[in-house]
Design an enzyme around this catalytic site. Structure first.
Site, PDB file in Angstrom:
ATOM      1  N   LYS A  80       1.334  -1.375  -0.193  1.00 49.33           N
ATOM      2  CA  LYS A  80      -0.070   0.118  -0.418  1.00 49.33           C
ATOM      3  C   LYS A  80       0.568   1.085   0.050  1.00 49.33           C
ATOM      4  O   LYS A  80       1.519   1.284   1.019  1.00 49.33           O
ATOM      5  CB  LYS A  80      -1.039  -0.042   1.661  1.00 49.33           C
ATOM      6  CG  LYS A  80      -1.725   1.575   1.826  1.00 49.33           C
ATOM      7  CD  LYS A  80      -2.171   1.537   2.844  1.00 49.33           C
ATOM      8  CE  LYS A  80      -3.326   2.657   2.961  1.00 49.33           C
ATOM      9  NZ  LYS A  80      -4.318   2.589   3.700  1.00 49.33           N
ATOM     10  N   ASP A 138      -2.523  10.274   4.102  1.00 49.64           N
ATOM     11  CA  ASP A 138      -3.952   9.760   3.652  1.00 49.64           C
ATOM     12  C   ASP A 138      -4.205  10.530   5.207  1.00 49.64           C
ATOM     13  O   ASP A 138      -4.610  10.889   5.545  1.00 49.64           O
ATOM     14  CB  ASP A 138      -3.978   8.682   4.607  1.00 49.64           C
ATOM     15  CG  ASP A 138      -5.307   8.313   4.996  1.00 49.64           C
ATOM     16  OD1 ASP A 138      -6.360   8.439   3.728  1.00 49.64           O
ATOM     17  OD2 ASP A 138      -5.300   6.560   5.323  1.00 49.64           O
ATOM     18  N   LYS A 189     -10.070  12.674   8.239  1.00 53.40           N
ATOM     19  CA  LYS A 189      -9.504  12.650   9.582  1.00 53.40           C
ATOM     20  C   LYS A 189      -9.465  13.752  10.533  1.00 53.40           C
ATOM     21  O   LYS A 189      -9.414  14.886  10.148  1.00 53.40           O
ATOM     22  CB  LYS A 189      -8.021  12.483   9.104  1.00 53.40           C
ATOM     23  CG  LYS A 189      -8.375  10.541   8.613  1.00 53.40           C
ATOM     24  CD  LYS A 189      -6.447  10.018   8.832  1.00 53.40           C
ATOM     25  CE  LYS A 189      -6.027   9.164   7.966  1.00 53.40           C
ATOM     26  NZ  LYS A 189      -7.355   7.650   8.670  1.00 53.40           N
ATOM     27  N   ASP A 204     -11.965   6.896   4.286  1.00 56.13           N
ATOM     28  CA  ASP A 204     -10.671   7.097   4.670  1.00 56.13           C
ATOM     29  C   ASP A 204     -10.301   5.730   4.685  1.00 56.13           C
ATOM     30  O   ASP A 204      -9.877   4.520   5.129  1.00 56.13           O
ATOM     31  CB  ASP A 204     -11.146   7.299   5.969  1.00 56.13           C
ATOM     32  CG  ASP A 204      -9.552   7.942   7.389  1.00 56.13           C
ATOM     33  OD1 ASP A 204      -8.764   7.496   5.618  1.00 56.13           O
ATOM     34  OD2 ASP A 204      -9.931   7.475   8.038  1.00 56.13           O
ATOM     35  N   ARG A 238      -7.902  -0.375   0.851  1.00 59.10           N
ATOM     36  CA  ARG A 238      -8.322  -1.289   0.840  1.00 59.10           C
ATOM     37  C   ARG A 238      -8.809  -1.147  -1.490  1.00 59.10           C
ATOM     38  O   ARG A 238      -8.925  -1.984  -1.779  1.00 59.10           O
ATOM     39  CB  ARG A 238      -9.491  -2.260   1.197  1.00 59.10           C
ATOM     40  CG  ARG A 238     -10.757  -0.994   1.206  1.00 59.10           C
ATOM     41  CD  ARG A 238     -11.856  -1.108   2.443  1.00 59.10           C
ATOM     42  NE  ARG A 238     -11.110  -1.046   3.742  1.00 59.10           N
ATOM     43  CZ  ARG A 238     -11.519  -1.426   4.983  1.00 59.10           C
ATOM     44  NH1 ARG A 238     -12.925  -1.725   5.316  1.00 59.10           N
ATOM     45  NH2 ARG A 238     -11.069  -1.008   6.637  1.00 59.10           N
ATOM     46  N   ASP A 255       1.580   5.972   5.713  1.00 56.77           N
ATOM     47  CA  ASP A 255       0.894   5.013   5.522  1.00 56.77           C
ATOM     48  C   ASP A 255       0.825   4.652   4.016  1.00 56.77           C
ATOM     49  O   ASP A 255       0.179   4.395   3.288  1.00 56.77           O
ATOM     50  CB  ASP A 255      -0.931   5.744   4.696  1.00 56.77           C
ATOM     51  CG  ASP A 255      -1.961   5.480   4.724  1.00 56.77           C
ATOM     52  OD1 ASP A 255      -1.393   4.298   5.525  1.00 56.77           O
ATOM     53  OD2 ASP A 255      -3.327   5.042   4.605  1.00 56.77           O
ATOM     54  N   GLU A 269      -9.668   3.430   1.989  1.00 53.75           N
ATOM     55  CA  GLU A 269      -8.391   4.345   0.607  1.00 53.75           C
ATOM     56  C   GLU A 269      -7.884   3.163   0.588  1.00 53.75           C
ATOM     57  O   GLU A 269      -7.349   2.613  -0.238  1.00 53.75           O
ATOM     58  CB  GLU A 269      -8.770   5.528   0.253  1.00 53.75           C
ATOM     59  CG  GLU A 269      -6.519   5.599   1.172  1.00 53.75           C
ATOM     60  CD  GLU A 269      -6.968   5.586   2.165  1.00 53.75           C
ATOM     61  OE1 GLU A 269      -7.382   5.374   3.347  1.00 53.75           O
ATOM     62  OE2 GLU A 269      -5.193   4.617   3.685  1.00 53.75           O
TER      63      GLU A 269
HETATM   64  N1  BES Z   1      -4.034   4.182   6.616  1.00 55.02           N
HETATM   65  C1  BES Z   1      -5.260   4.172   7.497  1.00 55.02           C
HETATM   66  C2  BES Z   1      -5.068   3.531   9.041  1.00 55.02           C
HETATM   67  C3  BES Z   1      -4.410   3.509  10.257  1.00 55.02           C
HETATM   68  C4  BES Z   1      -4.945   4.827  10.924  1.00 55.02           C
HETATM   69  C5  BES Z   1      -2.571   3.249  10.488  1.00 55.02           C
HETATM   70  C6  BES Z   1      -4.293   5.427  11.985  1.00 55.02           C
HETATM   71  C7  BES Z   1      -2.788   3.654  11.594  1.00 55.02           C
HETATM   72  C8  BES Z   1      -2.897   4.081  12.036  1.00 55.02           C
HETATM   73  C9  BES Z   1      -6.493   3.711   7.055  1.00 55.02           C
HETATM   74  O1  BES Z   1      -6.330   4.354   5.632  1.00 55.02           O
HETATM   75  C10 BES Z   1      -7.921   4.053   7.384  1.00 55.02           C
HETATM   76  O2  BES Z   1      -8.205   5.185   8.065  1.00 55.02           O
HETATM   77  N2  BES Z   1      -8.633   3.110   7.688  1.00 55.02           N
HETATM   78  C11 BES Z   1      -9.999   3.450   8.326  1.00 55.02           C
HETATM   79  C12 BES Z   1     -11.202   2.820   8.388  1.00 55.02           C
HETATM   80  C13 BES Z   1     -12.001   2.579   8.890  1.00 55.02           C
HETATM   81  C14 BES Z   1     -12.902   4.001   8.049  1.00 55.02           C
HETATM   82  C15 BES Z   1     -13.213   1.820   8.336  1.00 55.02           C
HETATM   83  C16 BES Z   1      -9.132   3.337  10.215  1.00 55.02           C
HETATM   84  O3  BES Z   1      -8.942   2.133  10.722  1.00 55.02           O
HETATM   85  O4  BES Z   1     -10.101   4.902  10.828  1.00 55.02           O
HETATM   86 ZN    ZN Z   2      -4.360   5.162   4.653  1.00 51.71          ZN
HETATM   87 MN    MN Z   3      -7.195   6.076   5.530  1.00 54.16          MN
END
Ligand code: BES
Ligand code: ZN
Ligand code: MN
Length: 499
Positions: free
Chosen positions: A267, A272, A279, A349, A353, A290, A351
Site C-alpha cells: 500500500k 492519507d 481525519k 478514509d 483496500r 501510510d 482507501e
Molecule cells: N491508513 C489508515 C489506517 C491507520 C490509521 C493506520 C491510524 C495507522 C494509524 C486507513 O486508511 C484508515 O483510515 N482506516 C480507517 C478505516 C475505517 C474508515 C473503516 C480506520 O482505521 O479508521
Molecule cells: Zn490509509
Molecule cells: Mn484512510
C-alpha cells in the site's frame, strides 16, 4: 559502518586482540566465560563483578581501560543475565543494544564483539541481531535538516568473533545481514521523508534506482494506463489529489525463468488525509507513513537484490495521495473495480483496500506462487495487536495455513513478529451493501478483519496472505520514526523460500 568476521586460534587469542574496544559477556552468577577468564589474568574482571560495579543483569555494562594482559585498549563488559547456559534472546538483544549505545560514545574507532550465543540460536541469528542493532544505533533521519546530525559513534569498524570452522557461514550471514540492514534503512528513509517530498512519483523514481542498481525489471504505469486497465477503484482514491498516481512493478528474476514468482503488494498512500471523510487534525502528520507497505516492499526488494537471492519476486505498488477537493470521491459513490466487482464507498478514509483490490487483481497475470500484501490498513489492527505484532490474515485451508506459518516463522526468526487473525464468513457479511456488490467498510466491530475480508474477495485465483502493519511500521511520540518493519519478516520469508 564496516563489519567483518574474526576467528581466534593459537596465535590470535582474545588477549592478543588489538582493538579499540573488546566486548565480552558477564553473568549474574559471576562465573566467567572462556574469553572473560582469559582477560582476568590479574583478577580485574572477577573483581568488577564481585564489587558490584557490574551486576551481570541483561543490558548492564562496565567499561574497563588498559586491562592487564590484554592488547585491547578497552574491554567492555556487558551483562547477559543469569548464566552462560541460559542466555535468552531478550537478554542477548539487550546486551547488544547496550554495547551499541556504549560504543556510540567512545573515542575508539573499532571494536571486536565476543559474546556467547543465546540458547537455541545460531551464528546467523547472532550476526543478524548485531548488524541490525548497530545499524539502528547510528541511523539518523536528517535528510531534511539543514545541519546534519552526525552519528557520534566513533566506532566505524566492528568485527564479530566466530569459531574458525564457521567462518564461511559467518561471512555469508554478515553479507545477508548487511543487505537486510540496507533494505531497512531505505524503508526507514522513505517512511520518514515528508509527504511533499515522498510522493508517488518519488517512490517510482526510487523503484527505478533499485532496478538499475540491482538489475531488476521495472515498469511504472501512469494514470492513462490505469484507466485503460479499468482500475477505477484505485483511481477513485486519487481523484482529489493533484499528485499523479503511479503503479510500480519491480521484478527480481533470481530464480529459474519458468518458476512462478512470489508477489509482494504494498500500500503506497503517500498521505492519507481521509479524503472527504476527513481525519481529525491530531497526529494527521503521521499519515505520511501510510506508504509503509510500499516502503517495506521496496526495502525488501533492495535487500534481496543485494543478496542476489535465487528466487523470482515481483513487487506491485499502487501509490497515490488521499485528499479532499471538489473532484474527490464522495461517500456514497459507487465504483467498478478492475475485477468487475462494484464497491459502494461509504467512507473515503477506508482507501487502502480500494487501491489494493485493483493491485491484487492486476497481479493475477503473474500466475503467482503466492501473493503477500503489506499495508498500514486499519487503526483497528493497532487496537487489537498494539505495536508488537503485525496482523496476519489468510484463508483457512492447508495451502494457506502453510503460507501463514512460513510468514509467522520468518517473523519469529527475526523478532519482527506477526499474529494470525481470522477470516470468516460471519465477518464477511458486514460488508453487505444495498446498492453495490460490497461496501468498503464493515462497521466499527472487527475493523481489521472486515478490511481483510474485503481484500480476500480479490484474491480467489491464488494463495494469498495479508499483513496489516498499521501498528508496527512506525513509532509515535518523541521517538517518532519508521521502524523498517516488516522488512526482516518479508526478506527472511523470501530467503527461506529460496532455500
Ligand atoms: N491508513 C489508515 C489506517 C491507520 C490509521 C493506520 C491510524 C495507522 C494509524 C486507513 O486508511 C484508515 O483510515 N482506516 C480507517 C478505516 C475505517 C474508515 C473503516 C480506520 O482505521 O479508521
Ligand atoms: Zn490509509
Ligand atoms: Mn484512510
Amino acid at each position: 559502518m564496516d563489519f567483518s568476521i574474526k576467528t581466534f586460534d593459537a596465535k590470535s587469542t582474545v588477549n592478543a586482540t588489538k582493538t579499540g574496544c573488546l566486548v565480552v559477556g558477564v553473568f549474574e552468577n559471576k562465573k566467567l566465560s572462556a574469553s572473560a577468564t582469559a582477560l582476568n589474568s590479574k583478577g580485574e574482571v572477577a573483581a568488577a563483578l564481585k564489587s558490584g560495579d557490574i551486576s551481570g543483569k541483561a543490558g548492564s555494562s562496565l567499561l574497563l581501560r588498559s586491562l592487564d594482559g590484554a592488547a585491547a585498549e578497552r574491554v567492555l563488559l556487558v551483562g547477559l543475565g543469569a548464566d552462560e547456559k541460559n542466555v535468552t534472546d531478550k537478554a542477548y538483544l539487550q546486551a547488544v543494544n547496550a554495547a551499541a549505545k556504549m560504543l556510540t560514545g567512545l573515542g575508539a574507532s573499532d571494536a571486536v564483539i565476543d559474546l556467547p550465543m543465546p540458547q537455541g540460536r545460531d551464528l546467523s541469528w547472532t550476526i543478524r541481531s548485531n548488524v541490525l542493532a548497530f545499524h539502528e544505533s547510528v541511523f539518523r533521519c536528517d535528510a531534511m535538516k539543514s545541519k546534519k546530525d552526525p552519528a557520534t559513534n566513533g566506532v566505524k569498524k566492528i568485527a564479530f568473533v566466530a569459531p574458525a570452522k564457521d567462518a564461511a557461514t559467518a561471512k555469508l550471514a554478515l553479507a545477508q545481514s548487511t543487505a537486510l540492514a540496507n533494505g531497512m534503512n531505505l524503508t526507514k528513509e522513505l517512511g520518514n521523508l515528508p509527504p511533499n517530498i515522498c510522493t508517488p512519483s518519488y517512490l517510482a523514481e526510487t523503484a527505478k534506482k533499485i532496478a538499475a542498481e540491482f538489475k531488476m525489471g521495472v515498469e511504472i504505469l501512469d494514470r492513462k494506463q490505469l484507466q485503460a486497465l479499468k482500475m477505477n477503484s484505485f483511481l477513485s482514491v486519487t481523484n482529489g489529489s493533484d499528485e499523479p498516481p503511479k503503479f510500480i512493478v519491480l521484478k527480481h528474476m533470481g530464480g529459474k525463468a519458468k518458476d512462478a514468482p512470489t508477489v509482494l503488494v504494498g500500500k503506497g498512500i503517500t498521505f492519507d488525509s481521509g479524503g472527504i471523510s476527513l481525519k481529525p487534525g491530531a497526529n494527521m502528520d503521521e499519515m505520511k507513513y501510510d506508504m509503509g507497505g510500499a516502503a517495506s516492499v521496496l526495502g525488501t526488494m533492495r535487500a534481496i537484490g543485494e543478496m542476489k537471492l535465487k528466487l523470482n519476486v515481483v513487487a506491485a505498488i499502487p501509490t497515490c495521495e488521499n485528499m479532499p477537493s471538489g473532484r474527490a470521491t464522495r461517500p456514497g459513490d459507487i465504483v467498478t473495480s478492475m475485477s468487475g466487482q462494484t464497491i459502494e464507498i461509504l467512507n473515503t478514509d477506508a482507501e487502502g483496500r480500494l487501491i489494493l483490490c485493483d493491485a491484487l487483481t492486476y497481479v493475477e497475470r503473474f500466475n503467482p506462487a503466492a501473493v503477500v500484501d503489506v499495508a498500514t490498513l486499519t487503526g483497528a489492527c493497532v487496537t487489537s495487536l498494539g505495536h508488537h505484532n503485525s496482523g496476519l490474515f489468510t484463508r483457512h485451508d492447508d495451502a494457506h495455513d502453510k503460507l501463514a506459518n512460513e510468514l509467522l516463522d520468518a517473523g519469529k526468526q527475526t523478532g519482527d513478529t506477526a499474529w494470525r487473525m481470522p477470516i470468516e464468513e460471519a465477518y464477511n457479511e458486514q460488508l453487505k451493501s444495498n446498492f453495490a456488490d460490497m461496501a468498503n467498510i464493515g462497521g466499527p466491530a472487527g475493523g481489521s478483519i472486515t478490511a481483510a475480508c474485503f481484500l480476500e474477495r480479490y484474491t480467489k485465483k491464488y494463495t494469498w496472505a495479508h499483513l496489516d502493519i498499521a501498528g508496527t511500521a512506525w513509532k509515535s511520540g518523541s521517538a517518532k520514526g519508521s521502524t523498517g518493519r516488516p522488512v526482516p519478516l518479508l526478506t527472511t520469508f523470501l530467503m527461506n523460500r529460496a532455500g
